[in-house]
Structure formats: C-alpha cells, structure tokens
Design an enzyme around this catalytic site. Sequence first.
Site, PDB file in Angstrom:
ATOM      1  N   GLU A  27       7.814 -11.201  37.590  1.00 26.35           N
ATOM      2  CA  GLU A  27       7.217 -10.416  38.676  1.00 26.35           C
ATOM      3  C   GLU A  27       7.595 -11.006  40.041  1.00 26.35           C
ATOM      4  O   GLU A  27       8.123 -12.122  40.136  1.00 26.35           O
ATOM      5  CB  GLU A  27       5.694 -10.370  38.538  1.00 26.35           C
ATOM      6  CG  GLU A  27       5.062 -11.746  38.628  1.00 26.35           C
ATOM      7  CD  GLU A  27       3.713 -11.731  39.318  1.00 26.35           C
ATOM      8  OE1 GLU A  27       3.604 -11.138  40.410  1.00 26.35           O
ATOM      9  OE2 GLU A  27       2.783 -12.338  38.779  1.00 26.35           O
ATOM     10  N   LYS A  88       2.842  -5.358  48.672  1.00 27.18           N
ATOM     11  CA  LYS A  88       2.387  -5.778  47.347  1.00 27.18           C
ATOM     12  C   LYS A  88       2.320  -4.506  46.506  1.00 27.18           C
ATOM     13  O   LYS A  88       1.525  -3.611  46.814  1.00 27.18           O
ATOM     14  CB  LYS A  88       1.015  -6.450  47.465  1.00 27.18           C
ATOM     15  CG  LYS A  88       0.368  -6.815  46.138  1.00 27.18           C
ATOM     16  CD  LYS A  88      -0.942  -7.582  46.365  1.00 27.18           C
ATOM     17  CE  LYS A  88      -1.754  -7.683  45.102  1.00 27.18           C
ATOM     18  NZ  LYS A  88      -3.036  -8.396  45.321  1.00 27.18           N
ATOM     19  N   ASP A 138     -13.750  -3.850  42.011  1.00 25.16           N
ATOM     20  CA  ASP A 138     -12.390  -4.325  42.251  1.00 25.16           C
ATOM     21  C   ASP A 138     -11.809  -4.791  40.919  1.00 25.16           C
ATOM     22  O   ASP A 138     -11.871  -5.960  40.567  1.00 25.16           O
ATOM     23  CB  ASP A 138     -12.391  -5.453  43.282  1.00 25.16           C
ATOM     24  CG  ASP A 138     -10.976  -5.855  43.671  1.00 25.16           C
ATOM     25  OD1 ASP A 138     -10.021  -5.399  43.001  1.00 25.16           O
ATOM     26  OD2 ASP A 138     -10.829  -6.627  44.631  1.00 25.16           O
ATOM     27  N   SER A 140      -8.466  -4.923  38.664  1.00 27.75           N
ATOM     28  CA  SER A 140      -7.019  -4.865  38.862  1.00 27.75           C
ATOM     29  C   SER A 140      -6.363  -3.787  38.015  1.00 27.75           C
ATOM     30  O   SER A 140      -6.730  -3.578  36.851  1.00 27.75           O
ATOM     31  CB  SER A 140      -6.408  -6.220  38.502  1.00 27.75           C
ATOM     32  OG  SER A 140      -5.004  -6.148  38.584  1.00 27.75           O
ATOM     33  N   LYS A 159      -6.494 -14.967  36.284  1.00 24.99           N
ATOM     34  CA  LYS A 159      -6.744 -15.833  37.433  1.00 24.99           C
ATOM     35  C   LYS A 159      -8.178 -16.350  37.384  1.00 24.99           C
ATOM     36  O   LYS A 159      -9.107 -15.579  37.152  1.00 24.99           O
ATOM     37  CB  LYS A 159      -6.515 -15.047  38.727  1.00 24.99           C
ATOM     38  CG  LYS A 159      -5.045 -14.837  38.997  1.00 24.99           C
ATOM     39  CD  LYS A 159      -4.832 -13.963  40.194  1.00 24.99           C
ATOM     40  CE  LYS A 159      -5.263 -12.538  39.906  1.00 24.99           C
ATOM     41  NZ  LYS A 159      -5.060 -11.629  41.026  1.00 24.99           N
TER      42      LYS A 159
HETATM   43  N1  PSU Z   1      -1.724 -14.660  39.811  1.00 31.84           N
HETATM   44  C1  PSU Z   1      -1.300 -15.606  40.663  1.00 31.84           C
HETATM   45  N2  PSU Z   1      -0.681 -15.241  41.797  1.00 31.84           N
HETATM   46  C2  PSU Z   1      -0.481 -13.941  42.092  1.00 31.84           C
HETATM   47  C3  PSU Z   1      -0.922 -12.937  41.185  1.00 31.84           C
HETATM   48  C4  PSU Z   1      -1.529 -13.348  40.066  1.00 31.84           C
HETATM   49  O1  PSU Z   1      -1.490 -16.780  40.420  1.00 31.84           O
HETATM   50  O2  PSU Z   1       0.084 -13.653  43.137  1.00 31.84           O
HETATM   51  C5  PSU Z   1      -0.655 -11.498  41.497  1.00 31.84           C
HETATM   52  C6  PSU Z   1      -0.054 -10.786  40.280  1.00 31.84           C
HETATM   53  O3  PSU Z   1       1.098 -10.100  40.692  1.00 31.84           O
HETATM   54  C7  PSU Z   1      -1.134  -9.829  39.839  1.00 31.84           C
HETATM   55  C8  PSU Z   1      -1.793  -9.528  41.155  1.00 31.84           C
HETATM   56  O4  PSU Z   1      -0.624  -8.688  39.213  1.00 31.84           O
HETATM   57  O5  PSU Z   1      -1.839 -10.796  41.804  1.00 31.84           O
HETATM   58  C9  PSU Z   1      -3.146  -8.932  40.979  1.00 31.84           C
HETATM   59  O6  PSU Z   1      -3.615  -8.488  42.195  1.00 31.84           O
HETATM   60  P1  PSU Z   1      -4.916  -7.553  42.265  1.00 31.84           P
HETATM   61  O7  PSU Z   1      -6.042  -8.453  41.805  1.00 31.84           O
HETATM   62  O8  PSU Z   1      -5.011  -7.159  43.699  1.00 31.84           O
HETATM   63  O9  PSU Z   1      -4.669  -6.426  41.311  1.00 31.84           O
HETATM   64 MN    MN Z   2      -7.854  -5.683  43.336  1.00 30.63          MN
END
Ligand code: PSU
Ligand code: MN
Length: 309
Positions: A27, A88, A138, A140, A159
């Site tokens: 990614e 993003k 929120d 993902s 995460k």
């Molecule tokens: N985990 C990390 N760093 C990141 C991400 C995940 O340690 O940058 C990124 C990934 O690309 C994941 C995104 O898909 O964050 C999720 O963002 P959101 O929670 O806004 O969906």
């Molecule tokens: Mn989000």
Amino acid sequence: MSFADSLIKFKDVAQATNRNLPMVALESTVLTHGLPRPQNLQLARDMERAVREEGAAPATIAFLGGHLHIGLNDADLERLANEDGAHKVGPRDFATVITKGANGGTTVAGTMLACKHANIKVFATGGIGGIHRESQFDTSADLQALANIPMIVVCAGAKAILDLPATLEYLETMSVPVVGYGTDEFPAFYSTESGLDVSVKLDSPKDVVDFAKAHWDAGLQSAVLVANPVPITDAISRSEMEPMIERASKEAKQQGIHGQKLTPFLLQRISELTHGKSMRANLSLLLNNARLAAQIALALQSRERRQLA
Ligand code: PSU
Ligand code: MN
C-alpha cells in the site's frame, strides 16, 4: 473501455509479469500519510527489497496523475514520499483522484480494490483500519474491503489506536477469518499481545495458502487476514503503549481531529510520546509483513502450479 484498460498502468511490473514472478501488493498511504519523512521513502524501498529478497515481485500501488499504478519505479516512490498534496485514497476516493488527475496513496481498502482489478492475491500492510475508540461510527472502509475482496492480507493486527474487540467482532460478522501467524493471540500492532483470540493459528506459508483455498472453495468471497506479530526485539508491551494511546486519543478529541486525518495524527503523536520507539516497531513490523507476504505468494504460486500439472 473498461476501468482496467483505460486507467491502470502496469509498466513497472511488466518485467516481473514476464518472468512469472508471484506478485505482492504494497500500500502507499503508509508512504503519503502514515510515516514522516525521510523514514517513509526508506521504508517503501526496504519493503520492496524485502519482497525481492524472498523471490517475489513487489507492486507498490498508488495514483499518479489520476492513473492507478500497479508497481512504482524509484522516481515515483520518491515523488509520492515528498509530495504535500497527495490524497489518501480509499475506494470512496477513486473517482475523486481520477477526475482531478491527482496523486494519492492507497489505503488498505483502496489497495485491495486495485488488487481486484489487477488480479493480485497477496498484499502486505502494517495495521488494518477498524472501528475507532472515540467514535464507533468512524469505521474504516478497510473492514468493508476485507469482507468483499477474496485475497490474503498480511498485517500485524489492527492499529493499536482502535477498539480492537469491536473490530474483531465486525470481522467475524463479515466472515473474515483472522489467522494468527504462529500465535493464538491477535497482535496489537506495536505489541504482540492484546488478550484477544484469533480464529485460527497457522504456522507456515503453505498452511496459510491451504487455508485460504479451503475458505474460498467453501463459497466465501471474503479475505483471509493474516495477523503476523511484530518481531519480539522491536515489540512494545501493551501496558507501556496503552497510556500513550489513551493520551493521544484524548488530544485528538479535544482538537476536533476526525475522519481521514485521525489515523495520521495519532500515529505521529504516539511516535512523539514514545520518543520514536513506536516508529521503530512500525518499521520493523512492516518489513516483517512484506517478507511473510512474499513467502505466501510463492507458496500460492507453487500450489497453483501443482494443480495445473
Ligand atoms: N496503519 C499504519 N499506518 C497507516 C495506516 C495503517 O500503521 O498509515 C493506513 C492504512 O492505509 C489504512 C488506513 O488502510 O491507514 C486506514 O485509515 P482510516 O482509519 O482512515 O480508514
Ligand atoms: Mn476513518
């Protein structure tokens, strides 16, 4: 003309395709939004090298000038790593970057959608997104993609900043098996432990591939999520991490940070609070996942070859 014909560029993986090397997707949100400079570019290069060293071909995925690139060359990586205005890009944002002709780093969900078009079955990331602690709305889009796109995704858990029990419940609801790689416990990104169970423990790339085939043969269209714990030498205990995560989450709430900006804010703030220790863990787990994903891609290719023979 289909989406694939008009908008996807495969130029930097053509050689690997000709040589029939198994492909591992990487990614690029981690490059554009996840890590600070200059660690982001270094890491992107190191992940690509780790995949090559295992005998597979890396395909870092990103949008450049509104085109979806499957595979980036070094100049592209450098350009994305140093660009301030990169988007993003989750699935929701594909049409935005396409119509604006913009550059962007694809999230886990965005990368999975790209893999569906490019027919790539194995993908390495750091931590998947999930359900946030402070606002459960929120959630993902990564979870939605895992529910709908049949491929193998290697991560180090979700995460740590997320509501992990809620995230695992959602994955169960969506029939996404969570494989603990060499562990019964769901890893928590910076930490090897979370106190939460995985759905199955497996110990080799071949076992992961056999499991994924059995899952898809059973008629399911969901992904298989492989949770590979951070190498123990770089792991940080959950008890050490939790207060920092709590503090960063509170600060985000106070400052009104939400939506797409929340994850980058939390990762950056936690890195400051741990004096860079969390970043070292982050880099280490990303490399570890790239290696395992390459081994899985090779095992998948040999299984497919045996079946054809
Ligand atoms: N985990 C990390 N760093 C990141 C991400 C995940 O340690 O940058 C990124 C990934 O690309 C994941 C995104 O898909 O964050 C999720 O963002 P959101 O929670 O806004 O969906
Ligand atoms: Mn989000």
